[in-house]
Structures are given as C-alpha cells and as structure tokens.
Enzyme design. Structure first.
Site, PDB file in Angstrom:
ATOM      1  CE  LYS A   5      38.007  43.649  39.584  1.00 43.86           C
ATOM      2  NZ  LYS A   5      39.440  43.512  39.291  1.00 43.86           N
ATOM      3  CG  ASP A  29      41.489  47.823  41.965  1.00 41.55           C
ATOM      4  OD1 ASP A  29      40.420  47.959  41.332  1.00 41.55           O
ATOM      5  OD2 ASP A  29      41.941  46.719  42.303  1.00 41.55           O
ATOM      6  CG  LEU A  35      42.418  52.517  26.004  1.00 41.47           C
ATOM      7  CD1 LEU A  35      42.721  53.565  24.958  1.00 41.47           C
ATOM      8  CD2 LEU A  35      41.348  51.552  25.502  1.00 41.47           C
TER       9      LEU A  35
HETATM   10  O1  RIB Z   1      41.700  44.588  40.637  1.00 44.00           O
HETATM   11  C1  RIB Z   1      42.554  43.679  41.269  1.00 44.00           C
HETATM   12  C2  RIB Z   1      41.784  42.891  42.265  1.00 44.00           C
HETATM   13  O2  RIB Z   1      40.847  42.077  41.599  1.00 44.00           O
HETATM   14  C3  RIB Z   1      42.610  41.937  43.077  1.00 44.00           C
HETATM   15  O3  RIB Z   1      43.108  42.508  44.256  1.00 44.00           O
HETATM   16  C4  RIB Z   1      41.674  40.767  43.321  1.00 44.00           C
HETATM   17  O4  RIB Z   1      41.346  40.634  44.658  1.00 44.00           O
HETATM   18  C5  RIB Z   1      40.458  41.043  42.457  1.00 44.00           C
HETATM   19  O5  RIB Z   1      39.412  41.524  43.187  1.00 44.00           O
END
Ligand code: RIB
Length: 317
Positions: free
Chosen positions: A43, A256, A225
């Site tokens: 993340k 992310d 959501l």
């Molecule tokens: O948010 C997605 C991420 O969560 C992935 O890339 C994985 O590595 C985990 O960390």
C-alpha cells in the site's frame, strides 16, 4: 510556475503474486485460474507511485529485503522518479509478499500478505528521515508497517507541522489518542466498520460511522464505499460522491490510487470535497486495469475522466 506538492509516504512495499480466477475460492477450496502475473505492490509503495505519476515530489520511507525483489523495488522507484535514499534494505528479511486472487467477472479480490521486511520498520527509521520529510505538504500513512513506526511518523508530522492522511489499511487497533492527531482518516467500508462497530451496508450507515470517527477526534474522514462511491465529512461538509461508471477489471489497489490522489490534491490546496472527487476519478481509472502499482493513472487520465463525467452530467440534466 505551479508549485510541485511534496508528500512523505511512510509505508510498505510488497511483491504482488496475482492470479485471475473465475470466482473467489471458498474456505478450504482450491480453484484453478489464470493468467498469473507478478508486480510491485504494497500500500505504501502503490500510494507513492500514484503520487509520483500525478506529478508530486515523493519522499518514500519503505523497508525491503536484501533479495531480488528488494532490488526490483529500488529499480521501480528510480523509474518512477522517486528517490531511493530512504528505501531501507534489510539483511535477514525477505521482501514483503502479497498473494492475491482477482475475480475476473467483477474485479473483486482477496489478499494475504507476508510482511517480511516491512515488519522491521521502526520509529527510529522514521525519525532518521526527518530532514527529508521536513517541508512536506502532507504525510500519507497506512497500517502495513508496525504501529510504533506509524506512531513515530504521526508524532514527527506533528512536530514539523505537517498534515497527516492516515489510510487505516489493513485495519489494526491503534491507540485512540492517535486519531486526534490525524488530519484526514480514509478507511474503506470494512475498516470504518471495524473502527466504529457499525456494520456499513448503505450510505446512511457510512454517514453514521463517519460521525462516530469525527467524535473520536479526527478532523475529517473520507470513507470509500467500493461500488457505492465515497462519503466525505469534515466539520463543515458532509457529502456523498457517486461512483464513476467504468468497466471494472481489477479493484486491487483502487484504495491506493484514491489515497495517493487525495493526498496530491490536498497538498495542492483543494477543498476536501474537490480532493475526494479527484481521488474518486483516479481510483475509477485504476480499476479499469490489472495490477496495482502498474495501474496507477497519470494526471491527464484522471482529468480526462472527470471532464467526461462532467459532460455526461450536463447531458443528463
Ligand atoms: O492495496 C493493495 C495492496 O495491498 C497490494 O498491492 C498488496 O501488496 C497489499 O499490500
């Protein structure tokens, strides 16, 4: 010339091992899928790449193993224009690994992580990066590194007068006092449910959860959501942003993309609502592609989706 926002990201790096499957496996079940692909994830790293692709200057503090996967992380950061001075390479640890299955019918995912070197990140590592972090417009954190490192980062941001955006993913229990030091908390619906004890099935539930999180001391909360959009709340505003209508391929890393874009636009001085709308569009672009770091959009792609949506809103009136 417009100022380039500077954002400090203190978080994880993982190598993602991904298989597409016709449906997510049930408990105890083996399921055949494919194709398989490997990519950069974690993340923290994903959010750092989201920021760099939008045009931010990124200070990334992450921890990798002294192995080929760690070398790939350094290479990735160089290619994305992110300095590697605060990538900590740990002897005796493997680079973090994430095992991911993605439902090819709707993009839903399941993830299990083996944190490896991420677990070696300490508060002292964060404090050692103070000179690089100083002058950042905001700090972006997640919970894939140990809680003492997160606490040290929040305290350092407080001393340096830097606004903190905390993406509490994956959920882990935090000292309640930390919430008062967070500028914006960005849980998804599951994390908001775990933080508040409110099961979130609707936008109304999300609003109740957001109110409860505000009462815990956060100055603002943005709850993602999934297919139901985003709930935004601060002392002045509360609003619901609907999702963008895009063809979903893989939802992994959408959070992310959202958090990187939110931090970028907050650092650019946008209001919380406008920043969340921009982040909502960035996440929508990312779910149209496979992978996590690889799926992070560039600024022009996010702006194009926002412009297309604005046009279709005008048309529907
Ligand atoms: O948010 C997605 C991420 O969560 C992935 O890339 C994985 O590595 C985990 O960390």
């Amino acid at each position: 010339m417009a100022k380039i926002p500077k954002i400090a990201v203190i978080g994880s790096y993982m190598t993602d091992l991904v298989t597409m499957v016709p449906r997510l496996p049930r408990r105890g079940e083996t399921i055949a899928g494919g194709p398989f692909f490997m990519g950069s994830g974690g993340k923290g790293s994903n959010q750092a790449i989201a920021l760099a692709r939008l045009g931010a200057e990124v200070v990334a503090v992450v921890s990798v193993g002294a192995d080929d996967f760690g070398k790939a992380a350094l290479e990735l950061f160089k290619n994305e224009g992110i300095g590697t001075g605060r990538v900590l390479v740990r002897d005796g640890y493997h680079t973090g690994m994430a095992l991911i299955v993605v439902d090819s019918t709707n993009g839903d995912n399941q993830i299990a992580i083996a944190p490896g070197a991420n677990e070696a990140m300490t508060g002292a590592d964060v404090e050692a990066a103070e000179a690089d972090i100083a002058g950042s417009d905001c700090m972006l954190l997640q919970l894939e590194i140990p809680a003492p490192a997160v606490k040290a980062a929040i305290d350092l941001a407080g001393r340096l007068g830097i606004r903190v955006i905390l993406n509490p993913a994956p959920y882990r229990e935090l000292d309640r006092g930390l919430y008062r030091k967070v500028g914006i908390l960005t849980p998804n619906e599951h994390e908001a449910g775990l933080i508040t004890g409110i099961g979130i099935e609707s936008v109304k539930d999300a609003r109740m959860a957001a109110e409860k999180i505000m009462s815990m001391g956060c100055r603002a909360v943005v709850i993602t959501l999934g297919g139901n959009g985003v709930l935004v709340m601060d002392e002045r505003t509360s609003c619901h942003l609907p999702p963008h209508g895009v063809k979903v391929t893989d939802t992994t890393g959408a959070g992310d993309s959202f958090n990187g874009a939110l931090a970028y636009s907050i650092a650019k001085g946008m209001s919380l609502k406008d920043a969340a709308a921009f982040a909502n569009a960035a996440a929508a672009v990312s779910v149209t592609r496979r992978g996590t770091a690889a799926a992070m959009p560039r600024l022009d792609e996010v702006e194009a989706l926002m412009a297309a949506q604005a046009a279709s809103c005008r048309e529907s009136r």
